[in-house]
Motif scaffolding. Structure first.
Motif, PDB file in Angstrom:
ATOM      1  N   ASP A 236      26.105-100.575  17.061  1.00 42.95           N
ATOM      2  CA  ASP A 236      26.696-101.654  17.840  1.00 42.95           C
ATOM      3  C   ASP A 236      27.672-101.014  18.819  1.00 42.95           C
TER       4      ASP A 236
ATOM      5  N   VAL B  58      38.453-105.698  15.161  1.00 49.18           N
ATOM      6  CA  VAL B  58      37.902-104.344  14.962  1.00 49.18           C
ATOM      7  C   VAL B  58      37.174-104.195  13.629  1.00 49.18           C
TER       8      VAL B  58
ATOM      9  N   SER C  31      29.022 -96.533   8.365  1.00 53.01           N
ATOM     10  CA  SER C  31      30.257 -95.870   8.760  1.00 53.01           C
ATOM     11  C   SER C  31      30.231 -94.406   8.313  1.00 53.01           C
TER      12      SER C  31
ATOM     13  N   GLN D 195      33.895-106.258  13.639  1.00 54.27           N
ATOM     14  CA  GLN D 195      32.874-105.670  14.508  1.00 54.27           C
ATOM     15  C   GLN D 195      32.208-104.485  13.812  1.00 54.27           C
ATOM     16  N   HIS D 196      33.031-103.683  13.145  1.00 50.80           N
ATOM     17  CA  HIS D 196      32.514-102.486  12.471  1.00 50.80           C
ATOM     18  C   HIS D 196      31.669-102.837  11.252  1.00 50.80           C
TER      19      HIS D 196
ATOM     20  N   LYS E 142      29.751-102.123  20.719  1.00 49.51           N
ATOM     21  CA  LYS E 142      31.071-102.757  20.786  1.00 49.51           C
ATOM     22  C   LYS E 142      31.975-102.281  19.645  1.00 49.51           C
ATOM     23  N   ASP E 143      31.431-101.478  18.759  1.00 47.21           N
ATOM     24  CA  ASP E 143      32.178-100.936  17.620  1.00 47.21           C
ATOM     25  C   ASP E 143      32.806 -99.610  18.046  1.00 47.21           C
TER      26      ASP E 143
ATOM     27  N   SER F 148      24.677-107.264  20.150  1.00 47.69           N
ATOM     28  CA  SER F 148      25.697-107.881  19.292  1.00 47.69           C
ATOM     29  C   SER F 148      26.591-108.838  20.060  1.00 47.69           C
TER      30      SER F 148
ATOM     31  N   GLU G 235      26.348 -97.923  12.014  1.00 49.82           N
ATOM     32  CA  GLU G 235      27.695 -97.752  12.583  1.00 49.82           C
ATOM     33  C   GLU G 235      28.386 -96.455  12.199  1.00 49.82           C
TER      34      GLU G 235
ATOM     35  N   SER H  45      31.323 -96.223  16.873  1.00 50.28           N
ATOM     36  CA  SER H  45      29.998 -95.813  17.357  1.00 50.28           C
ATOM     37  C   SER H  45      30.131 -94.797  18.478  1.00 50.28           C
TER      38      SER H  45
END
Length: 399
Positions: A197, A227, A143, A230-231, A199-200, A221, A169, A203
């Motif tokens: 990912d 949320v 992150s 996923q992250h 879907k994050d 993924s 991520e 990203s």
């Protein structure tokens, strides 16, 4: 030893960044010790974040208990804090940096003003390289910690010491780099692994044609439907040998077709629209100010860039005509223009049309900026009401 970890073990190594480790404590993977904490940066004695480090938190881990005998050392940057209740100031610092990075990515800002946390992270990495002159250096982060690490490896004065970088991520900060930093990123590209990912919602800024730091590995993924999950690696899948399941080139193209603006709005909505989080009005105002200032800065940069591009098209068209006249000295101006038209070079194709595209892009950016600025204004207005709550902020965002 750490260079031979599996994908799953590296993920677990990085996941420890969110633990509360005191100096001397074992750093473990699946219950097995792989190192020892030698230093923790940006923490108070009780393990809570200390905002004096511009929001940066990191652990320094060595492969031996005795730091003087270490042959491997890792800097593990912690990602964004989400504890609004106990660490509101750190949350403001972390998510403020996330939002600014996201806005700059969306607007394509070429602003080289480095965020304070990135500077602190780069300084940490250089300090570690100096303190452990004979150890191989590894860098981990997820992150916001990923962005810290990305910037750190591109900025460090000791690039030859970096054995591997493993980032998860985090938004793509490549455009925030100077030329020399981009050159260093290129030289280190085979040692840096940037996991994403699609879907994050965090990203942002990635795609097949977008330059980035290191080798970007797109994760095959699963959709968690949550949320935070996923992250936080929740959608990662592994093969039997603990290697990551990754996407094909075609799948990558489909996955990153989503506009980064949508990701930015989804991220902002999640942060401020989370009904389970009680946000202090003062902290809402702080981050709203960051949001508004970042939008104004990015839009100014984007507007200037569009003006430069429009001028370039005019100048280029004049240059083409001059070159044509220099080559066709025996031709009349009419014949020269006919030749240019035959080759597809016209004032419309080389000036009017590309300028119109620039205007359309600027209109889209301006519209997005107005919506984001309106969001910041609404947040300040809601926070100004003594009885404002996170649920009211959520309702406002959803309008």
């Amino acid at each position: 030893m750490w260079g031979h970890l599996t994908d799953k073990e590296r993920m677990e190594f990085a996941r420890n960044e969110y633990g509360n480790y005191s100096v001397g404590k074992r750093w473990k993977i699946h219950g097995k010790s792989v190192g020892y904490v030698q230093q923790r940066i940006g923490f108070n004695k009780d393990g809570s974040p200390n905002i004096n480090h511009a929001g940066e938190q990191a652990y320094v881990v060595t492969n031996t208990r005795n730091p003087h005998k270490a042959t491997e050392v890792a800097v593990v940057y912690r990602g964004s804090d989400t504890d609004f209740k106990h660490s509101p100031k750190d949350v403001c610092a972390d998510w403020g940096n996330d939002i600014v990075a996201g806005i700059r990515i969306f607007f394509g800002s070429h602003n080289k003003t480095v965020l304070p946390q990135f500077k602190a992270a780069a300084k940490t990495l250089d300090n570690v390289c100096r303190k452990y002159p004979h150890a191989s250096v590894y860098v981990f982060g997820q992150s916001l910690g990923s962005m810290d690490g990305q910037y750190g490896v591109c900025r460090t004065k000791y690039p030859q010491r970096i054995k591997g970088g493993y980032f998860y991520e985090g938004p793509n900060i490549y455009d925030a780099l100077t030329f020399s930093e981009k050159l260093q990123a290129f030289k280190l590209r085979h040692r840096i692994h940037n996991y994403q990912d699609g879907k994050d919602i965090v990203s942002m800024g990635y795609g097949l044609l977008k330059p980035s730091i290191g080798q970007v590995i797109y994760i095959d993924s699963t959709e968690t439907g949550n949320v935070p999950d996923q992250h936080m690696w929740g959608g990662y899948r592994f093969n039997r040998n603990d290697s990551l399941k990754t996407l094909s080139v075609e799948q990558e193209q489909l996955l990153y077709a989503e506009n980064d603006y949508d990701r930015l709005i989804n991220l902002t909505n999640f942060i401020f629209g989370n009904k389970e989080v009680k946000v202090d009005p003062g902290d809402v105002v702080s981050i709203a100010n960051v949001l508004t200032a970042a939008v104004e800065e990015a839009l100014t940069m984007a507007t200037s860039e569009v003006k430069r591009e429009k001028s370039f098209f005019e100048e280029n068209w004049q240059h083409v005509q001059q070159m044509a006249r220099a080559i066709g000295t025996d031709l009349s101006m009419g014949e020269i223009m006919d030749a240019l038209v035959a080759g597809g070079a016209t004032q419309a194709s080389m000036v009017a049309q590309p300028q119109e595209i620039c205007e359309q892009e600027l209109h889209q950016l301006t519209s997005a900026a107005e919506r984001l600025t309106s969001l910041g204004t609404g947040m300040r207005s809601a926070a100004g009401n003594f009885e404002a709550t996170d649920s009211k902020i959520s309702q406002m965002i959803g309008e």
